[in-house]
Design an enzyme around this catalytic site. Structure first.
Site, short mmCIF file in Angstrom:
data_model
loop_
_atom_site.label_atom_id
_atom_site.label_comp_id
_atom_site.label_asym_id
_atom_site.label_seq_id
_atom_site.Cartn_x
_atom_site.Cartn_y
_atom_site.Cartn_z
N GLY A 97 16.73 10.77 -54.25
CA GLY A 97 16.52 9.57 -54.59
C GLY A 97 14.50 10.29 -55.01
N CYS A 98 13.96 8.44 -55.29
CA CYS A 98 12.44 8.84 -55.42
C CYS A 98 11.88 9.66 -54.52
CB CYS A 98 12.20 7.86 -56.12
SG CYS A 98 10.46 7.61 -56.03
N PHE A 99 11.21 10.83 -55.20
CA PHE A 99 10.39 11.51 -53.61
C PHE A 99 9.09 10.67 -52.99
CE2 PHE A 99 7.93 14.11 -57.47
CZ PHE A 99 7.78 12.89 -57.96
N TRP A 100 8.23 9.48 -53.56
CA TRP A 100 7.57 8.75 -53.07
C TRP A 100 8.08 8.39 -51.69
CZ3 TRP A 100 7.09 5.63 -57.89
CH2 TRP A 100 5.73 6.56 -58.91
N TYR A 135 6.95 -0.75 -58.85
CA TYR A 135 8.09 0.22 -57.80
C TYR A 135 7.50 0.39 -56.48
CZ TYR A 135 11.18 4.57 -57.56
OH TYR A 135 12.81 4.83 -56.62
#
Length: 180
Positions: free
Chosen positions: A13-16, A158
């Site tokens: 998913g989102c790398f953050w 987010y």
């Protein structure tokens, strides 16, 4: 004392989210957001978001294998996302958000596949794991503004709605593994 430094490259998913979680663990030297698995040389975030470069958002982790094993990294990785969702994580949809383990050597490949088989047998999730296991290729570190994104942008919507709750759950579950 010499460290047993190794690398792992994971997409979930989102790398953050992944980068923030892994950077907080004991035994992790660094975790950087990046892109891997695509066919475009040195893609930008904007290009990857168009979903036609073939890249996944990844985190490249440098870890001390004497402090945290590769298998332990993978167990944490599977706790941080839903590996049964194909090309998405929650509302993040597209092949750039796929679940993938980009192995660096045959031992990592074998450990990844063995853990996936073990987790599928345990039926932890209602569906079958779709995490791809592929050799790391075309890795590029993401732009500087993506590094430590959650730490540097705590008021981002987010981050507040997705990253913060995921990290809170992660920190509670893995409290004994966190850096002081």
């Amino acid at each position: 004392m010499a460290k047993n430094l190794q690398q792992a490259t994971l997409a979930g998913g989102c790398f953050w989210c992944l980068e923030s979680a892994f950077n907080g663990l004991k035994g992790i030297e660094s975790a950087y957001s990046g892109y891997a698995g695509g066919h475009v040389k040195e893609p930008s975030y904007e290009q990857v978001c168009q979903a036609d470069t073939g890249h996944a958002e990844v985190v490249r982790i440098t870890f001390d294998a004497d402090e945290i094993s590769y298998k332990e990294l993978l167990e944490i990785f599977f706790a941080l996302h839903d590996p049964t969702q194909l090309n998405r994580q929650g509302n993040d949809i597209g092949p750039q958000y796929r679940s993938a383990i980009f192995y660096h050597n045959d031992e990592q490949k074998e450990q990844a596949q063995a853990l996936i088989d073990e987790l599928d047998k345990q039926q932890i999730w209602p569906g079958k794991i779709v995490t791809e296991v592929t050799e790391v290729n075309n890795y590029y570190q993401a732009e500087d503004y993506h590094q430590d994104y959650f730490t540097n942008n705590p008021q981002n919507t987010y981050c507040n709605m997705v990253v913060a709750p995921k990290l809170a759950k992660f920190r509670q579950k893995f409290a004994q593994r966190l850096k002081k």
